[in-house]
Design a protein around this motif. Structure first.
Motif, mmCIF file in Angstrom:
data_model
loop_
_atom_site.group_PDB
_atom_site.id
_atom_site.type_symbol
_atom_site.label_atom_id
_atom_site.label_comp_id
_atom_site.label_asym_id
_atom_site.label_seq_id
_atom_site.Cartn_x
_atom_site.Cartn_y
_atom_site.Cartn_z
ATOM 1 N N HIS A 366 0.827 -1.202 0.000
ATOM 2 C CA HIS A 366 0.000 0.000 0.000
ATOM 3 C C HIS A 366 0.860 1.250 0.000
ATOM 4 C CE1 HIS A 366 -2.276 3.173 2.225
ATOM 5 N NE2 HIS A 366 -3.285 2.750 1.497
ATOM 6 N N ASN A 367 0.574 2.188 -0.911
ATOM 7 C CA ASN A 367 1.210 3.503 -0.896
ATOM 8 C C ASN A 367 0.347 4.512 -0.159
ATOM 9 O OD1 ASN A 367 3.505 2.763 -2.395
ATOM 10 N ND2 ASN A 367 2.458 3.118 -4.342
ATOM 11 N N TRP A 368 -0.868 4.714 -0.642
ATOM 12 C CA TRP A 368 -1.801 5.625 -0.005
ATOM 13 C C TRP A 368 -3.209 5.301 -0.481
ATOM 14 C CZ3 TRP A 368 -4.523 8.166 -3.682
ATOM 15 C CH2 TRP A 368 -3.891 8.454 -4.893
ATOM 16 N N SER A 369 -4.203 5.776 0.246
ATOM 17 C CA SER A 369 -5.601 5.588 -0.150
ATOM 18 C C SER A 369 -6.445 6.695 0.456
ATOM 19 C CB SER A 369 -6.122 4.216 0.286
ATOM 20 O OG SER A 369 -5.894 3.993 1.664
ATOM 21 N N LYS A 370 -7.528 7.043 -0.243
ATOM 22 C CA LYS A 370 -8.418 8.111 0.204
ATOM 23 C C LYS A 370 -9.857 7.759 -0.164
ATOM 24 C CE LYS A 370 -5.053 11.868 -0.362
ATOM 25 N NZ LYS A 370 -5.059 12.347 1.028
ATOM 26 N N THR A 371 -10.792 8.327 0.572
ATOM 27 C CA THR A 371 -12.206 8.247 0.216
ATOM 28 C C THR A 371 -12.793 9.652 0.147
ATOM 29 O OG1 THR A 371 -12.778 7.928 2.564
ATOM 30 C CG2 THR A 371 -12.637 5.948 1.169
ATOM 31 N N PHE A 372 -13.799 9.805 -0.713
ATOM 32 C CA PHE A 372 -14.539 11.054 -0.855
ATOM 33 C C PHE A 372 -16.012 10.691 -0.977
ATOM 34 C CE2 PHE A 372 -10.555 11.375 -3.303
ATOM 35 C CZ PHE A 372 -9.888 12.342 -2.575
ATOM 36 N N GLY A 373 -16.875 11.424 -0.298
ATOM 37 C CA GLY A 373 -18.277 11.057 -0.400
ATOM 38 C C GLY A 373 -19.223 12.079 0.173
ATOM 39 N N SER A 374 -20.498 11.872 -0.129
ATOM 40 C CA SER A 374 -21.594 12.656 0.424
ATOM 41 C C SER A 374 -22.459 11.704 1.241
ATOM 42 C CB SER A 374 -22.413 13.289 -0.709
ATOM 43 O OG SER A 374 -23.086 12.279 -1.457
ATOM 44 N N THR A 375 -23.623 12.152 1.610
ATOM 45 C CA THR A 375 -24.553 11.272 2.333
ATOM 46 C C THR A 375 -25.329 10.380 1.374
ATOM 47 O OG1 THR A 375 -26.218 13.023 2.310
ATOM 48 C CG2 THR A 375 -24.797 12.868 4.258
ATOM 49 N N SER A 376 -25.094 10.541 0.065
ATOM 50 C CA SER A 376 -25.786 9.760 -0.946
ATOM 51 C C SER A 376 -24.805 8.784 -1.596
ATOM 52 C CB SER A 376 -26.400 10.701 -1.982
ATOM 53 O OG SER A 376 -27.244 10.000 -2.871
ATOM 54 N N ASP A 377 -25.156 8.246 -2.758
ATOM 55 C CA ASP A 377 -24.282 7.324 -3.486
ATOM 56 C C ASP A 377 -23.276 8.099 -4.330
ATOM 57 O OD1 ASP A 377 -25.059 4.745 -2.723
ATOM 58 O OD2 ASP A 377 -26.749 4.738 -4.108
ATOM 59 N N ASP A 378 -22.003 7.747 -4.192
ATOM 60 C CA ASP A 378 -20.921 8.338 -4.967
ATOM 61 C C ASP A 378 -19.964 7.209 -5.349
ATOM 62 O OD1 ASP A 378 -21.806 11.078 -3.917
ATOM 63 O OD2 ASP A 378 -21.090 10.108 -2.086
ATOM 64 N N TRP A 379 -19.416 7.273 -6.559
ATOM 65 C CA TRP A 379 -18.461 6.212 -6.936
ATOM 66 C C TRP A 379 -17.516 6.701 -8.029
ATOM 67 C CZ3 TRP A 379 -23.607 6.197 -8.202
ATOM 68 C CH2 TRP A 379 -23.955 6.083 -9.541
ATOM 69 N N GLY A 380 -16.324 6.154 -8.028
ATOM 70 C CA GLY A 380 -15.362 6.442 -9.081
ATOM 71 C C GLY A 380 -15.620 5.552 -10.274
ATOM 72 N N VAL A 381 -15.610 6.131 -11.480
ATOM 73 C CA VAL A 381 -15.899 5.396 -12.710
ATOM 74 C C VAL A 381 -14.636 5.056 -13.477
ATOM 75 C CG1 VAL A 381 -16.984 5.592 -14.989
ATOM 76 C CG2 VAL A 381 -18.228 6.325 -12.942
ATOM 77 N N ALA A 382 -13.743 6.030 -13.644
ATOM 78 C CA ALA A 382 -12.549 5.801 -14.462
ATOM 79 C C ALA A 382 -11.392 6.623 -13.929
ATOM 80 C CB ALA A 382 -12.820 6.159 -15.925
ATOM 81 N N ALA A 383 -10.193 6.084 -14.035
ATOM 82 C CA ALA A 383 -8.944 6.767 -13.685
ATOM 83 C C ALA A 383 -8.063 6.799 -14.932
ATOM 84 C CB ALA A 383 -8.238 6.045 -12.547
ATOM 85 N N ARG A 384 -7.520 7.970 -15.253
ATOM 86 C CA ARG A 384 -6.630 8.131 -16.398
ATOM 87 C C ARG A 384 -5.529 9.118 -16.028
ATOM 88 N NH1 ARG A 384 -9.534 4.464 -17.388
ATOM 89 N NH2 ARG A 384 -11.007 4.230 -19.143
ATOM 90 N N PHE A 385 -4.436 9.099 -16.793
ATOM 91 C CA PHE A 385 -3.364 10.055 -16.580
ATOM 92 C C PHE A 385 -3.506 11.249 -17.523
ATOM 93 C CE2 PHE A 385 -0.951 6.307 -14.940
ATOM 94 C CZ PHE A 385 -0.808 6.780 -13.645
ATOM 95 N N ALA A 386 -3.312 12.438 -16.978
ATOM 96 C CA ALA A 386 -3.262 13.645 -17.795
ATOM 97 C C ALA A 386 -1.894 13.747 -18.450
ATOM 98 C CB ALA A 386 -3.537 14.872 -16.924
ATOM 99 N N ALA A 387 -1.767 14.675 -19.407
ATOM 100 C CA ALA A 387 -0.503 14.839 -20.128
ATOM 101 C C ALA A 387 0.636 15.228 -19.193
ATOM 102 C CB ALA A 387 -0.680 15.888 -21.228
#
Length: 464
Positions: A366-387
């Motif tokens: 493990h390097n690092w991990s984080k969560t982000f959320g509201s009181t409703s449903d939230d989810w990550g769909v895709a991860a990509r690298f910027a230029a």
């Protein structure tokens, strides 16, 4: 329902845009309604002081500071789903999904001719102008699982039942819930097809292959799950224990011949894959009586499992997307449903589902991990690298979310775009409101432009 592909300018070009669900063919830009004809580029403008900015729930300049450059829509009499988008690096992008009934794409209409749904694949310029369009399917249902570019040319993974002909290819009948791999050249002509057959005539679940990866040498990797015996060429896998999804991984050489087909374990569903120096990393979920857990697996070049990591607690947790950076560092996003550890400290939990993003070294540590959320449903769909090497996430949020520098997007339904540094620190976060809909995929050009695939529900569809 309307399928859409959005082209957004680079995040540093900050022009407010509010995007609400499409009703017929109208669009909300800069919090003001704008009539949209398919194929015409759209540019937003900063509202002047005192201008009518619409309801606060649809226009939050602090949360939607992106320029919508153009919008390419698939609309019609039935339902349309935008699933996947990919850039070839040569000025073209490919957009794939499925539709039911009659659909309009730019100046061309396509018809599913009584099928439950047909797939579509279209090639566009980076300015959104169509080059060609393929209408893929026959009777029953076709569903796009994945899209990859092999040497700049598109390969589709899709679920289907009845055989069909497309662009010079004849795809044979598959038993209910078969998986087809169909490859095309840059001009939309068929190159080859392969079918992973489901041995059961009436399976409870189809064979799925949402993880499709094109290797630099032209070979392909496909991963997914099955619940019945499956076979392709001379390769086969037996039936899993009843009622269990069983993970599989399959390798094809550059000539589309199947090299190997291997099971990866019971109660597994693979959702995405990425290349590492020693082979591949898969991400998905491991199901059980209490819900599902996040599942990561490192494989060698022959599809053998080297390392597996599993994280979860009560409820539904899943990894949906993965990218690999320098030194084979792995970055994963998806959702969690409770406070849990992803290999480090226990992470906070805000509501129903929360977005997670996590980083792991080449050895799985493990390097690092984080969560982000509201009181409703939230989810990550895709991860990509910027230029510039930054990590860009898109996903869905059900209410305002704090990505580290204040609340973003006080909307009942929105998709977010967040940029993170190598240690997980958020550098920017924006939200774009959607009446009803979902962002489904992301591609990033060398100049930083973002291309987001979506499915959007019209007001009529939402009422049904």
């Amino acid at each position: 329902m309307v399928s859409a592909l959005l082209m957004l300018s680079r995040p540093e070009q900050l022009l407010p845009v509010a995007f609400a669900g499409l009703t017929s063919m109208s669009l909300l830009l800069s919090c003001n309604p704008v009539e949209h004809e398919v194929g015409i580029e759209l540019h937003s403008a900063r509202p002047t002081a005192g201008a009518d900015q619409g309801p606060p729930s649809e226009c939050d300049p602090a949360g939607c500071e992106l320029e919508l450059v153009w919008l390419y829509t698939v609309s019609g009499s039935g339902a349309q789903f935008g699933r996947r988008v990919a850039l070839d690096g040569e000025g073209s992008l490919y957009f794939a999904g499925e539709y039911f009934g009659v659909a309009q794409l730019a100046d061309e209409k396509i018809d599913s001719s009584g099928a439950r749904s047909n797939a579509f694949l279209t090639r566009l310029t980076e300015a959104g102008s169509p080059r060609w369009l393929l209408n893929i399917g026959s009777l029953n249902e076709q569903r796009v699982n994945a899209l990859a570019l092999s040497a700049g040319e598109p390969v589709l993974s899709l679920e289907y039942t009845n055989g069909f002909s497309i662009a010079g290819l004849n795809v044979p009948d598959g038993t209910n819930g078969a998986l087809a791999l169909v490859a095309f050249d840059a001009e939309g002509q068929g190159r080859w097809s392969q079918t992973l057959h489901n041995a059961d005539q009436f399976p409870l679940e189809p064979v799925t292959g949402p993880a499709l990866l094109a290797m630099p040498d032209g070979s392909l990797l496909v991963a997914g799950n099955h619940e019945q015996p499956i076979s392709i060429d001379t390769q086969s896998l037996p039936a899993p224990p009843e009622g269990q999804p069983f993970g599989f991984v399959m390798g094809l050489d550059s000539q589309s011949s199947v090299r190997w087909l291997k099971g990866t374990g019971g109660r597994q569903r693979w959702n995405a894959a990425a290349t590492i120096a020693t082979g591949t990393v898969l991400v998905g979920e491991a199901t059980g009586a209490g819900g599902s857990d996040i599942l990561l697996s490192w494989l060698n070049a022959d599809g053998d499992t080297l390392l597996t990591r599993r994280f979860g607690d009560v409820g539904e947790d899943a990894a949906l997307s993965v990218v690999v950076g320098d030194g084979d560092v792995v970055y994963v996003t998806g959702y969690v449903s409770s406070s849990l550890s992803l290999g480090g400290a226990t992470l906070s939990h805000s509501g129903l589902k929360d977005v997670f993003v996590a980083s792991y070294a080449a050895d799985g540590s493990h390097n690092w991990s984080k969560t982000f959320g509201s009181t409703s449903d939230d989810w990550g769909v895709a991860a990509r690298f910027a230029a510039d090497g930054g990590l860009v996430l898109i996903g869905m949020q059900g209410d305002a979310v704090n990505f580290g520098s204040g609340l973003v997007g006080a909307f009942a339904n929105a998709f977010f775009i967040a940029t993170l540094g190598s240690e997980g620190t958020t550098s920017s976060a924006r939200a774009i409101a959607m009446n009803n809909g979902q962002a489904t995929d992301l591609a990033i050009a060398a100049d930083g432009a973002l291309y987001v695939a979506c499915l959007l529900y019209t007001s009529d569809a939402a009422d049904e």
